[in-house]
Design an enzyme around this catalytic site. Structure first.
Site, PDB file in Angstrom:
ATOM      1  N   SER A  47     -13.845 -17.274 -14.734  1.00 47.30           N
ATOM      2  CA  SER A  47     -14.176 -18.145 -13.612  1.00 47.30           C
ATOM      3  C   SER A  47     -13.504 -19.515 -13.699  1.00 47.30           C
ATOM      4  CB  SER A  47     -15.695 -18.306 -13.509  1.00 47.30           C
ATOM      5  OG  SER A  47     -16.240 -18.702 -14.754  1.00 47.30           O
ATOM      6  N   CYS A  61     -19.083 -10.194 -11.713  1.00 37.23           N
ATOM      7  CA  CYS A  61     -18.962 -10.926 -12.980  1.00 37.23           C
ATOM      8  C   CYS A  61     -18.433 -12.346 -12.749  1.00 37.23           C
ATOM      9  CB  CYS A  61     -18.128 -10.106 -13.956  1.00 37.23           C
ATOM     10  SG  CYS A  61     -18.459 -10.542 -15.657  1.00 37.23           S
ATOM     11  N   ARG A 103     -23.285 -18.355 -17.603  1.00 36.28           N
ATOM     12  CA  ARG A 103     -22.071 -17.679 -18.080  1.00 36.28           C
ATOM     13  C   ARG A 103     -22.294 -17.102 -19.481  1.00 36.28           C
ATOM     14  NH1 ARG A 103     -17.666 -21.263 -19.022  1.00 36.28           N
ATOM     15  NH2 ARG A 103     -16.289 -19.470 -18.972  1.00 36.28           N
ATOM     16  N   ARG A 149     -18.686  -9.707 -21.248  1.00 34.90           N
ATOM     17  CA  ARG A 149     -18.914 -11.161 -21.288  1.00 34.90           C
ATOM     18  C   ARG A 149     -19.596 -11.628 -19.992  1.00 34.90           C
ATOM     19  NH1 ARG A 149     -17.298 -13.833 -25.218  1.00 34.90           N
ATOM     20  NH2 ARG A 149     -17.019 -15.802 -24.157  1.00 34.90           N
ATOM     21  N   HIS A 177     -19.290  -4.530 -13.619  1.00 35.66           N
ATOM     22  CA  HIS A 177     -17.978  -4.140 -13.092  1.00 35.66           C
ATOM     23  C   HIS A 177     -17.962  -2.694 -12.616  1.00 35.66           C
ATOM     24  CE1 HIS A 177     -15.725  -7.652 -14.572  1.00 35.66           C
ATOM     25  NE2 HIS A 177     -16.549  -7.626 -15.599  1.00 35.66           N
ATOM     26  N   GLU A 223     -15.996  -1.528 -10.597  1.00 34.76           N
ATOM     27  CA  GLU A 223     -14.575  -1.197 -10.381  1.00 34.76           C
ATOM     28  C   GLU A 223     -13.909  -0.638 -11.634  1.00 34.76           C
ATOM     29  OE1 GLU A 223     -15.857  -4.176 -10.669  1.00 34.76           O
ATOM     30  OE2 GLU A 223     -14.521  -5.502 -11.803  1.00 34.76           O
TER      31      GLU A 223
HETATM   32  N1  GLN Z   1     -17.114 -14.780 -18.976  1.00 42.02           N
HETATM   33  C1  GLN Z   1     -16.317 -14.806 -17.789  1.00 42.02           C
HETATM   34  C2  GLN Z   1     -16.442 -16.118 -17.038  1.00 42.02           C
HETATM   35  O1  GLN Z   1     -17.142 -16.971 -17.423  1.00 42.02           O
HETATM   36  C3  GLN Z   1     -16.660 -13.647 -16.881  1.00 42.02           C
HETATM   37  C4  GLN Z   1     -16.295 -12.345 -17.524  1.00 42.02           C
HETATM   38  C5  GLN Z   1     -15.908 -11.246 -16.585  1.00 42.02           C
HETATM   39  O2  GLN Z   1     -15.617 -11.461 -15.404  1.00 42.02           O
HETATM   40  N2  GLN Z   1     -15.826 -10.057 -17.117  1.00 42.02           N
HETATM   41  O3  GLN Z   1     -15.833 -16.287 -16.031  1.00 42.02           O
END
Ligand code: GLN
Length: 194
Positions: free
Chosen positions: A50, A80, A109, A139, A175, A177
């Site tokens: 992000s 995500c 996050r 994550r 996800h 996808e």
């Molecule tokens: N940890 C990522 C973030 O803070 C997000 C991880 C992901 O999109 N798989 O943007």
């Protein structure tokens, strides 16, 4: 022919989202410019990182236009990092981190820490019938607060929220996808076409 669904293609797994849309016969376009954005009937914001997505959106002159388009009702679906980009409040962001906003939620996050960086689990998902949704978390963020107009679509067994919708905006922590799950994309397409 209906207008294509845009997939924000600055960074992250936008190709997988386009493949998922192709698998359900929905036309898509990669969004990197204002002209691309103008073509689409809805926007998918992919997983990725992000903080980088924010910087690139600013650099590509898309940050404010996307924010404005969401405010004007453009349907959007974030996975995500995409969920983080749609959240009004980001917990544990880097200094200065903001998203496009629109969803009245607080999102933390990297909520699963190091030991549980990635995992897969089966989930119930409101609006998706049939077998459980097989969800991959990488994550991943968690939704820690939802505003009164936000509908919870999915939670983990311990109650932590991983899917939300408010009006035309939907965000999920995982996800679909990457696991061949197409039903949440179908749900988004039906939101766009409604
Ligand atoms: N940890 C990522 C973030 O803070 C997000 C991880 C992901 O999109 N798989 O943007």
């Amino acid at each position: 022919m209906p207008a294509p669904i845009g997939v924000l293609a600055l960074q992250g797994d936008f190709r997988e989202h386009r493949q998922t849309l192709a698998a359900i016969d929905v036309a898509s376009v990669e969004v990197r410019t204002l002209a691309d954005l103008a073509k689409c009937s809805g926007l998918i914001i992919p997983g990725g990182e992000s903080t980088v997505m924010q910087k690139l959106a600013v650099a590509y002159d898309l940050f404010q236009p996307i924010k404005d388009a969401l405010k004007s009702g453009l349907p959007a679906f974030g996975t995500c990092a995409g969920l983080i980009m749609l959240a009004d409040e980001i917990v544990d962001g880097i200094p200065g981190q903001t998203g496009f906003g629109g969803l009245d939620v607080s999102v933390r996050r990297n909520a699963f820490g190091n030991q549980l960086d990635s995992f897969e689990v089966d989930l119930d998902f409101h609006g998706v019938s049939g077998p459980a949704v097989h969800a991959a978390f990488i994550r991943a963020p968690i939704v820690e607060r939802v505003g009164e107009n936000v509908e919870v679509l999915s939670s983990l067994a311990d109650g932590r929220i991983v899917g939300v919708r408010q009006g035309n905006l939907m965000g999920i922590s995982f996800h679909p996808e990457v696991t061949g799950e197409t039903r949440i994309h179908e749900l988004f397409v039906s939101m766009v076409r409604a």
